[in-house]
Design an enzyme around this catalytic site. Sequence first.
Site, short mmCIF file in Angstrom:
data_model
loop_
_atom_site.label_atom_id
_atom_site.label_comp_id
_atom_site.label_asym_id
_atom_site.label_seq_id
_atom_site.Cartn_x
_atom_site.Cartn_y
_atom_site.Cartn_z
N GLY A 151 55.40 8.25 20.34
CA GLY A 151 56.60 9.06 20.19
C GLY A 151 56.38 10.21 19.22
O GLY A 151 55.36 10.29 18.52
N CYS A 152 57.34 11.12 19.18
CA CYS A 152 57.20 12.33 18.36
C CYS A 152 57.30 12.01 16.87
O CYS A 152 56.49 12.48 16.07
CB CYS A 152 58.23 13.36 18.77
N TYR A 153 58.29 11.22 16.48
CA TYR A 153 58.40 10.83 15.07
C TYR A 153 57.15 10.07 14.64
O TYR A 153 56.61 10.28 13.55
CB TYR A 153 59.61 9.93 14.86
N THR A 154 56.72 9.14 15.49
CA THR A 154 55.61 8.28 15.11
C THR A 154 54.32 9.07 14.94
O THR A 154 53.58 8.88 13.97
CB THR A 154 55.42 7.16 16.14
N THR A 156 53.91 12.18 14.15
CA THR A 156 53.98 13.05 12.99
C THR A 156 53.85 12.27 11.69
O THR A 156 53.23 12.73 10.73
CB THR A 156 55.30 13.84 13.00
#
Length: 348
Positions: A151-154, A156
């Site tokens: 995922g995007c949060y993960t 980053t």
Amino acid sequence: MAASKLAVGVLGASGYTGAELLRLLEQHDRVQVEVLTGDRMAGKQIGEVFPHLAMQKLPKLVKIEDVDFAALDVVFCCLPHGTTQEVLRDLPHNVKIVDLSADFRLYDPKLYHQVYGHPHAAVELQKEAVYGLTEHYRDKVKATRLVANPGCYTTTAELPLVPLLAEELIERDPIVIDGKSGVSGAGRSLRENLLFAEAADGFSAYGVGNHRHAPEIDQCLSEFGGGKVEVSFTPHLVPMLRGIFATSYVRMKDGVEVQDLQERLEEAYADEPFVHVLPPKSLPSTKQVRGSNHCLIAVHPDRIKGRAILLSVTDNLIKGASGQALQNMNVMTGLPETSGLTIGPLYP
């Protein structure tokens, strides 16, 4: 003699990640997009759904049940969470898969059930899945046919933390991650809180204490940290179109200095094309990576002795989704890892 092109299908091409993937694939000289699906948009040209893609010569959108998967080399799955497992579990074994949903990211089907509220529908296929944080799972990505794109949060948050945990420079607890995302991270579906009048001129937290990406972060960091890691993670919605900003607060091991963190990250990513460690105390911005597959990382000392602050930014739709998916496809198929991904950031 020219090398043959990979036959590619994009499932769920009518969403933001599908659209970004098509924009990137246009720059890739070793692929041919043969199939696009979008059940509600079946029969339409992609230019009717996304006018900015009208110049590309692409097939019409079709329903998934009309796809001949045996004719494809690679499938990118951009379907909503919870819909992917049943679609992918019966695909021919010669087809390589990059799944952009969360359906194969968690190794433990019981944990998946707990986090997402329904049983895992492809437990046997889950055993083949490799977590696709490319820079740290590259060898496993090369050897698999199914990549679970992070995922995007993960992505980053994990990129600055993994090397520091692996070298035992920071404590496993506490790790506090303050994440901020643009509204495109929520997808293209109509939701009241994403309306302009609701999201603009404001700043809000959501999923406080129980966001579904937290177990994904825990899983990855625990693999590299030599023991169980449980992070405190709070996401926030920011009134911008795209971008992820992760601020991570860590406690250093006894005897470790902030400069040690800086040097370790510089060493870890010295040869990586998409992850860049900035000079000490730099202030990265989401605008500096907008539209690109790059991640910028900065290290800061905290005012509290023995603690440090890590800043990292990505474009949620590129390095946080479609760009990393293409990066993983390149690794899986033995193509140059940067193929289709050399486009620089858009600024301002």
